[in-house]
Design a protein around this motif. Structure first.
Motif, PDB file in Angstrom:
ATOM      1  N   PRO A  53      80.555  57.247  19.519  1.00 23.07           N
ATOM      2  CA  PRO A  53      81.817  57.770  20.083  1.00 23.07           C
ATOM      3  C   PRO A  53      82.898  56.726  20.297  1.00 23.07           C
ATOM      4  O   PRO A  53      84.088  57.040  20.240  1.00 23.07           O
ATOM      5  CB  PRO A  53      81.362  58.377  21.414  1.00 23.07           C
ATOM      6  N   GLY A  54      82.517  55.465  20.560  1.00 22.68           N
ATOM      7  CA  GLY A  54      83.524  54.436  20.787  1.00 22.68           C
ATOM      8  C   GLY A  54      84.428  54.201  19.603  1.00 22.68           C
ATOM      9  O   GLY A  54      85.558  53.702  19.760  1.00 22.68           O
ATOM     10  N   ALA A  55      83.964  54.560  18.414  1.00 18.08           N
ATOM     11  CA  ALA A  55      84.807  54.404  17.222  1.00 18.08           C
ATOM     12  C   ALA A  55      86.062  55.262  17.331  1.00 18.08           C
ATOM     13  O   ALA A  55      87.113  54.923  16.779  1.00 18.08           O
ATOM     14  CB  ALA A  55      84.016  54.778  15.969  1.00 18.08           C
ATOM     15  N   GLY A  56      85.948  56.367  18.060  1.00 23.18           N
ATOM     16  CA  GLY A  56      87.115  57.225  18.230  1.00 23.18           C
ATOM     17  C   GLY A  56      88.256  56.517  18.935  1.00 23.18           C
ATOM     18  O   GLY A  56      89.428  56.706  18.591  1.00 23.18           O
ATOM     19  N   ALA A  57      87.923  55.679  19.923  1.00 24.85           N
ATOM     20  CA  ALA A  57      88.969  54.944  20.638  1.00 24.85           C
ATOM     21  C   ALA A  57      89.689  53.982  19.709  1.00 24.85           C
ATOM     22  O   ALA A  57      90.918  53.816  19.787  1.00 24.85           O
ATOM     23  CB  ALA A  57      88.356  54.193  21.818  1.00 24.85           C
ATOM     24  N   VAL A  58      88.945  53.332  18.807  1.00 21.77           N
ATOM     25  CA  VAL A  58      89.554  52.401  17.860  1.00 21.77           C
ATOM     26  C   VAL A  58      90.469  53.152  16.899  1.00 21.77           C
ATOM     27  O   VAL A  58      91.581  52.696  16.586  1.00 21.77           O
ATOM     28  CB  VAL A  58      88.472  51.624  17.091  1.00 21.77           C
ATOM     29  N   LEU A  59      90.019  54.298  16.424  1.00 21.68           N
ATOM     30  CA  LEU A  59      90.820  55.060  15.466  1.00 21.68           C
ATOM     31  C   LEU A  59      92.053  55.685  16.113  1.00 21.68           C
ATOM     32  O   LEU A  59      93.034  55.970  15.422  1.00 21.68           O
ATOM     33  CB  LEU A  59      89.953  56.146  14.833  1.00 21.68           C
TER      34      LEU A  59
END
Length: 417
Positions: free
Chosen positions: A71-77
């Motif tokens: 889920p943390g990838a969503g913050a980067v994107l």
């Protein structure tokens, strides 16, 4: 020129500006066949932007076979929204450069401390451009920044070390491995405790804000054997011996399909389990530590897990470059020869992708040879890294008592501790 020689930080800054300008030029011209024929930049402005739109509506990309990230990838994107005056693509690249600069600054500052070296910063500045335009169009630089900062903060704050490692693991799982070499006892409890608290808290926030936060697990489990992996190299050579398998685009990568592919995938997973067992054995048997042990252990662990993975994409080299650079900030590191192998593997990776990726996909002899060399260098680096880590921590260094001269009888010599 004399000013640059007399001021290492100024020389590093000039090198960073020159090399990153070149990388930007390559990215702007990635429509050229040898630079990926547009595929490198397309990942950002098409795929990442599509996910950005989905995330902006309050959910993770459910049922999307290409979404395989925590889920943390969503913050980067979603982060390009911080620069509303730019297009998504330009904002993403700008933020990637900011993270790249942060890594460079962190490595430079670490290299100024007593017993440290600026070689790590120079390694990062000169090593990343070997991947041509790829690093600017993937979010692995952002993940590597979290892992690098986690390691470099360990000597000052185990809490910060654990927190940054957890944030990195929420974006891509591998940064959790940087905690492997944290000293036993109170430091381990603090680092892992703060990693657990930070990870659980951040995950709870993401789960509350977005729907389907764990959908990525289903997609990750369905992945096969990518053509650039160690197992993929064996299958590529098998095609020349009559194996009837084919290359197909699925789960966001070119993978092999056909008989025995699942067996190769299971073998990769078994090797990953073996790598974990070896690292656990090292952790239990290590008797001596140096100031560089946490750094060396992190590089060794990520190398072992990378080599045994079913997927070894070219951007994985960004992780290894960052961790090798951290090792080189310490004069006590045992990983200098490993860093050289990582650098060589990085250069070969750029030739394989994007320069000659068509050859790799077609499993020509040229493509097979490229993958054999790249993955052979990585395998050698992993074995050498673990062997040197084991030797450097197996026994305490021998303390040699200085010989006392006859004229100094009655004087107790000073023995270094």
């Amino acid at each position: 020129m004399n000013a640059l020689r007399n001021h290492p930080r100024l020389a590093l800054a000039a090198a960073w500006l020159a090399t990153r300008a070149l990388m930007l030029w390559l990215l702007a011209h990635d429509a050229l066949p040898r630079l990926g024929d547009g595929a490198v930049a397309r990942e950002v402005w098409r795929l990442y932007h599509h996910w950005y739109v989905v995330l902006a509506h309050g959910g993770f990309p459910a049922h999307d076979p290409l979404w395989q990230y925590p889920p943390g990838a969503g913050a980067v994107l979603l982060s390009p929204a911080l620069l509303p005056g730019l297009t998504y693509f330009r904002a993403f690249v700008a933020l990637t450069l900011v993270c790249d600069a942060a890594i460079t600054v962190a490595l430079t500052r670490a290299g100024r401390r007593p017993g440290r070296s600026r070689l790590g910063a120079a390694f990062w500045v000169g090593g990343l451009p070997l991947l041509l335009n790829v690093p600017l169009a993937r979010y692995d630089v952002q993940v590597t920044a979290l892992a690098v900062i986690s390691l470099l903060t360990l000597s000052r704050s185990t809490r910060a070390c654990g927190a940054f490692a957890a944030l990195g693991a929420l974006v891509k799982v591998w940064p959790v491995l940087v905690l492997l070499g944290v000293p036993r006892g109170r430091a381990t409890r603090s680092a892992w405790g703060w990693a657990a608290v930070t990870g659980a808290g951040s995950l709870a926030v993401l789960a509350a804000l977005f729907a389907h936060p764990f959908d990525f697990l289903r997609q990750q489990g369905g992945r096969g054997v990518q053509i650039e992996s160690l197992g993929g190299t064996a299958l590529a050579f098998a095609t020349h011996a009559g194996w009837p398998g084919r290359v197909r685009y699925q789960y966001g990568a070119f993978e092999f399909t056909g008989p025995h592919v699942r067996t190769v995938a299971h073998a990769c997973l078994a090797l990953t389990a073996l790598a974990f067992a070896l690292l656990l054995a090292w952790r239990l048997r290590a008797r001596h530590r140096t100031p560089a042990t946490p750094y060396d252990a992190a590089l060794s662990a990520v190398l072992l897990f990378t080599v045994t993975s079913r997927v070894i994409s070219p951007q994985y080299m960004i992780w290894l470059l960052g961790l090798a650079a951290v090792c080189l900030t310490s004069r006590h590191t045992a990983q200098r020869p490993v860093a050289v192998l990582v650098l060589a593997a990085t250069a070969v990776s750029a030739v394989a992708y994007p320069v000659l990726y068509g050859q790799v996909m077609a499993c020509t002899w040229t493509g097979c040879a490229l993958m054999l060399v790249r993955n052979g260098l990585l395998a050698a680096a992993a074995v050498l890294s673990f062997a040197r880590l084991w030797r450097s921590t197996a026994t305490a260094p021998t303390v040699r008592t200085p010989r006392v001269s006859p004229d100094a009888q009655g004087v107790t010599p000073a023995v270094p501790v």
